[in-house]
Design a protein around this motif. Structure first.
Motif, PDB file in Angstrom:
ATOM      1  N   ASP A  57       0.837  -1.199   0.000  1.00  0.00           N
ATOM      2  CA  ASP A  57       0.000   0.000   0.000  1.00  0.00           C
ATOM      3  C   ASP A  57       0.869   1.245   0.000  1.00  0.00           C
ATOM      4  O   ASP A  57       1.756   1.388   0.837  1.00  0.00           O
ATOM      5  CB  ASP A  57      -0.892   0.022   1.245  1.00  0.00           C
ATOM      6  CG  ASP A  57      -1.881  -1.133   1.258  1.00  0.00           C
ATOM      7  OD1 ASP A  57      -2.501  -1.385   0.213  1.00  0.00           O
ATOM      8  OD2 ASP A  57      -2.026  -1.788   2.308  1.00  0.00           O
ATOM      9  N   TYR A  93      -4.086   7.604   2.259  1.00  0.00           N
ATOM     10  CA  TYR A  93      -3.870   6.173   1.990  1.00  0.00           C
ATOM     11  C   TYR A  93      -5.206   5.566   1.580  1.00  0.00           C
ATOM     12  O   TYR A  93      -6.183   6.299   1.371  1.00  0.00           O
ATOM     13  CB  TYR A  93      -3.285   5.480   3.223  1.00  0.00           C
ATOM     14  CG  TYR A  93      -4.243   5.368   4.393  1.00  0.00           C
ATOM     15  CD1 TYR A  93      -4.721   4.131   4.805  1.00  0.00           C
ATOM     16  CD2 TYR A  93      -4.688   6.506   5.068  1.00  0.00           C
ATOM     17  CE1 TYR A  93      -5.604   4.028   5.879  1.00  0.00           C
ATOM     18  CE2 TYR A  93      -5.567   6.406   6.129  1.00  0.00           C
ATOM     19  CZ  TYR A  93      -6.026   5.165   6.529  1.00  0.00           C
ATOM     20  OH  TYR A  93      -6.915   5.071   7.568  1.00  0.00           O
ATOM     21  N   PHE A  94      -5.274   4.236   1.462  1.00  0.00           N
ATOM     22  CA  PHE A  94      -6.502   3.617   0.935  1.00  0.00           C
ATOM     23  C   PHE A  94      -7.718   3.865   1.808  1.00  0.00           C
ATOM     24  O   PHE A  94      -8.854   3.756   1.356  1.00  0.00           O
ATOM     25  CB  PHE A  94      -6.298   2.111   0.673  1.00  0.00           C
ATOM     26  CG  PHE A  94      -6.054   1.292   1.907  1.00  0.00           C
ATOM     27  CD1 PHE A  94      -7.105   0.836   2.682  1.00  0.00           C
ATOM     28  CD2 PHE A  94      -4.767   0.965   2.291  1.00  0.00           C
ATOM     29  CE1 PHE A  94      -6.882   0.076   3.825  1.00  0.00           C
ATOM     30  CE2 PHE A  94      -4.522   0.201   3.424  1.00  0.00           C
ATOM     31  CZ  PHE A  94      -5.590  -0.235   4.203  1.00  0.00           C
ATOM     32  N   ASP A  97      -6.618   1.473  -4.076  1.00  0.00           N
ATOM     33  CA  ASP A  97      -5.777   0.360  -3.640  1.00  0.00           C
ATOM     34  C   ASP A  97      -5.601  -0.673  -4.743  1.00  0.00           C
ATOM     35  O   ASP A  97      -6.530  -0.986  -5.478  1.00  0.00           O
ATOM     36  CB  ASP A  97      -6.453  -0.289  -2.416  1.00  0.00           C
ATOM     37  CG  ASP A  97      -5.520  -1.181  -1.626  1.00  0.00           C
ATOM     38  OD1 ASP A  97      -4.312  -1.188  -1.921  1.00  0.00           O
ATOM     39  OD2 ASP A  97      -6.000  -1.862  -0.703  1.00  0.00           O
ATOM     40  N   TYR A  99       0.649  -4.744   3.644  1.00  0.00           N
ATOM     41  CA  TYR A  99      -0.541  -4.906   4.464  1.00  0.00           C
ATOM     42  C   TYR A  99      -0.473  -6.221   5.250  1.00  0.00           C
ATOM     43  O   TYR A  99      -0.182  -7.278   4.685  1.00  0.00           O
ATOM     44  CB  TYR A  99      -1.790  -4.886   3.570  1.00  0.00           C
ATOM     45  CG  TYR A  99      -3.085  -5.022   4.318  1.00  0.00           C
ATOM     46  CD1 TYR A  99      -3.569  -3.968   5.077  1.00  0.00           C
ATOM     47  CD2 TYR A  99      -3.793  -6.216   4.283  1.00  0.00           C
ATOM     48  CE1 TYR A  99      -4.751  -4.100   5.777  1.00  0.00           C
ATOM     49  CE2 TYR A  99      -4.992  -6.353   4.976  1.00  0.00           C
ATOM     50  CZ  TYR A  99      -5.459  -5.285   5.721  1.00  0.00           C
ATOM     51  OH  TYR A  99      -6.631  -5.414   6.423  1.00  0.00           O
TER      52      TYR A  99
END
Length: 203
Positions: free
Chosen positions: A56, A76-77, A92, A126
């Protein structure tokens, strides 16, 4: 013609490109191809390659003294757009397979608040602890910067170090230099177990 950078190099973004405002930052990586069947060793080292490595990309927006002001300044996602709209993550990618960028971030340099001095680009794996995964299982990692106005690639930095055992990468930084913006090729691996750990180092 893109400038290919080595680790530790810094280069001007806006100085030689008057009017540059919108850029695309592309980050890419590939899983190392697992040779041979799973077998005993495969199951010891991350399940015989059956578990995808989900990297990620994130952007940490820093103020003075390289400190983060708020959790909203982590893009971020789970938080795809900064409050001011200057930084936007396009979403993502769960596997890293295929050529080209795996994740992209769109930045409008003219909209970055004056209180923000630096944008730090980080890539994490992740759930790396549970999955027993690290960046020794990733190859061909890179960051590149594209001028959105004409789709010209301006900067390309390939991460060529051995990152075995590292679970997080600080890939590069875009930072203010007077009235201009510059890019630094960082390429530092850390053992942070997740994005929250990385963010904590800037708080």
């Amino acid at each position: 013609m893109a400038i290919n950078l080595q680790k530790g190099q810094r280069v001007d973004l806006t100085k030689g490109n008057p009017g540059l405002s919108k850029i695309l930052v592309g980050l890419g990586w590939d899983p190392v191809q697992n040779r041979g069947g799973g077998g005993l060793l495969g199951s010891l080292f991350g399940g015989g390659g059956s578990a995808n490595i989900d990297c990620d990309a994130s952007v940490i927006m820093l103020g003075d003294n390289d400190k983060i002001k708020s959790n909203n300044d982590v893009i971020y996602f789970g938080n795809l757009k900064s409050k001011d709209g200057s930084v936007q993550h396009t979403g993502d990618n769960l596997t890293g397979d295929g050529d080209g960028d795996d994740e992209q971030v769109l930045i409008d340099l003219t909209r970055v608040p004056s209180t923000i001095q630096k944008l730090v680009f980080v890539v994490n794996i992740y759930d790396c602890v549970k999955r027993k995964q690290h960046f020794g299982m990733i190859q061909n990692a890179f960051i590149r910067i594209v001028n959105s106005a004409n789709n010209q690639e301006m900067i390309h930095f390939n991460l060529t170090d051995d990152y075995s055992g590292k679970t997080s990468l600080v890939v590069g930084e875009i930072y203010r230099h007077g009235t201009d913006w510059k890019f630094a090729a960082v390429g530092t691996g850390t053992t942070a177990s997740g994005l929250a750990d990385v963010v904590r180092t800037y708080s």
